[in-house]
Design an enzyme around this catalytic site. Structure first.
Site, mmCIF file in Angstrom:
data_model
loop_
_atom_site.group_PDB
_atom_site.id
_atom_site.type_symbol
_atom_site.label_atom_id
_atom_site.label_comp_id
_atom_site.label_asym_id
_atom_site.label_seq_id
_atom_site.Cartn_x
_atom_site.Cartn_y
_atom_site.Cartn_z
ATOM 1 N N GLU A 104 33.696 4.305 67.976
ATOM 2 C CA GLU A 104 33.374 3.694 69.270
ATOM 3 C C GLU A 104 32.176 2.757 69.186
ATOM 4 O O GLU A 104 32.163 1.690 69.813
ATOM 5 C CB GLU A 104 33.133 4.783 70.318
ATOM 6 C CG GLU A 104 34.386 5.480 70.803
ATOM 7 C CD GLU A 104 34.952 6.475 69.809
ATOM 8 O OE1 GLU A 104 36.152 6.838 69.946
ATOM 9 O OE2 GLU A 104 34.208 6.887 68.894
ATOM 10 N N HIS A 161 37.839 15.550 77.340
ATOM 11 C CA HIS A 161 38.792 14.536 77.793
ATOM 12 C C HIS A 161 38.773 14.397 79.320
ATOM 13 O O HIS A 161 39.717 13.856 79.887
ATOM 14 C CB HIS A 161 40.222 14.894 77.368
ATOM 15 C CG HIS A 161 40.417 15.008 75.898
ATOM 16 N ND1 HIS A 161 40.054 16.123 75.192
ATOM 17 C CD2 HIS A 161 40.930 14.129 74.997
ATOM 18 C CE1 HIS A 161 40.353 15.953 73.911
ATOM 19 N NE2 HIS A 161 40.884 14.748 73.767
#
Length: 334
Positions: free
Chosen positions: A57, A126
């Site tokens: 990321e 998540h």
């Protein structure tokens, strides 16, 4: 369209009109993204403009910043908002500051898209709602759509913006508007609803809230999934609530908020994220500062609990219509 389809179309429209727009992230190219928001873009626009990246990321966002400084307009996907933390330093220390540290010589027109919130049994890694971490950072814009038309229009506006935009997409709304009526999963979903979405290049301006529901008795400030929960709660409580869908958290549409609160004299603030230092605290402050003499009752917040995201109890964690209806009744009694 569903929100997924609307987001996909926004990418396509932007890539068609402007060859500087590039799309990349984990699995967004050949596979089309874990939620399929970029499906078909690589086939149509080529591997040079829609491509897959390593699971990195920080590298994804850092690459986007470099591309933006050289004139491209990157739109990157972080597969889940929970995964953004390795890239947080790049976003805060580089993207948000590039215009200012270069005295305007460079800008950073990147969009960082990420699914946010719970409701899919994704567990602690998540399901988080980290919007407050970005609203605190000067130089960033923060967007949270609640319906397909806004998802497309706001994304088009975000791509056009010369500065970095954090674009948070509520996962519970991806496959159709959440009806908000229930406190438990499964039965709370409408299975096949679609939202009307304008054709072509129709941006929705950043920084403009929407009056989702007209009302006279209390103002509810919400965004994303919570807009629908607020609607269901108002019906359950029998309260004539005016629901303001903020759409953009930064810049915030203070004029629409103030007009509504000054009319109703009451305010309930709603978000899925944890309570302490959540964006609702900022909303309470600005509403208190600008509308104090119009209030008939104290402001009430309804939020997620101050706890690590509880996988097994996520539907107890969410502000559901029962909890929000209780807040609406309470604010009307004061």
């Amino acid at each position: 369209m569903t929100m997924i389809e609307a987001i996909r179309e926004a990418h396509d429209v932007a890539m068609t009109r402007d060859e500087r727009v590039v799309v990349f992230g984990e699995d967004v190219g050949f596979f089309g993204g874990v939620f399929r928001c970029t499906a078909g873009l690589q086939k149509k626009h080529g591997r040079a403009r829609c491509f897959d990246t390593p699971i990195n990321e920080s590298g994804i966002v850092g690459t986007a910043i470099g591309m933006a400084a050289y004139g491209l307009k990157p739109v990157v996907e972080i597969q889940f908002a929970d995964y953004v933390y390795p890239a947080y330093d790049q976003i805060v220390s580089e993207a948000a500051r590039l215009r200012h540290r270069s005295n305007g010589d460079f800008t950073c027109p990147i969009v960082v898209r990420m699914p946010t919130g719970g409701g899919i049994f994704g567990g602690q890694t998540h399901s988080q709602s980290p919007e407050a971490l970005f609203t605190h950072v000067a130089g960033l814009k923060v967007v949270v759509p609640s319906n397909p038309a806004d998802a497309k229009g706001l994304l088009l506006a975000a791509i056009d913006d010369p500065d970095p935009v954090i674009f948070l997409e509520p996962k519970r709304l991806y496959n159709g508007p959440f009806d908000g009526q229930h406190d438990q999963p499964i039965v709370g979903w409408k299975k096949h609803p679609l939202g009307e979405v304008p054709e072509g290049d129709v941006p929705v301006p950043l920084g403009v809230a929407a009056r989702f529901r007209e009302g006279q008795e209390v103002t509810v400030l919400a965004y994303g999934t919570m807009v629908y929960v607020a609607e269901a709660a108002a019906e359950r409580a029998g309260v004539d609530a005016e629901i303001i869908d903020l759409r953009t958290l930064v810049p915030l549409d203070l004029e629409t908020i103030e007009t509504s609160v000054q009319k109703t004299g009451r305010c309930v603030i709603l978000h899925e994220a944890t309570r302490t230092s959540g964006f609702g605290a900022e909303l309470m402050s600005v509403v208190q500062e600008t509308c104090f003499y119009h209030f008939e009752a104290p402001i009430i917040r309804v939020t997620g609990w101050d706890t690590p995201y509880p996988h097994a109890q996520e539907w107890e964690y969410f502000p559901g219509p029962a909890r929000v209806a209780e807040a609406l009744r309470k604010v009307m009694e004061d």
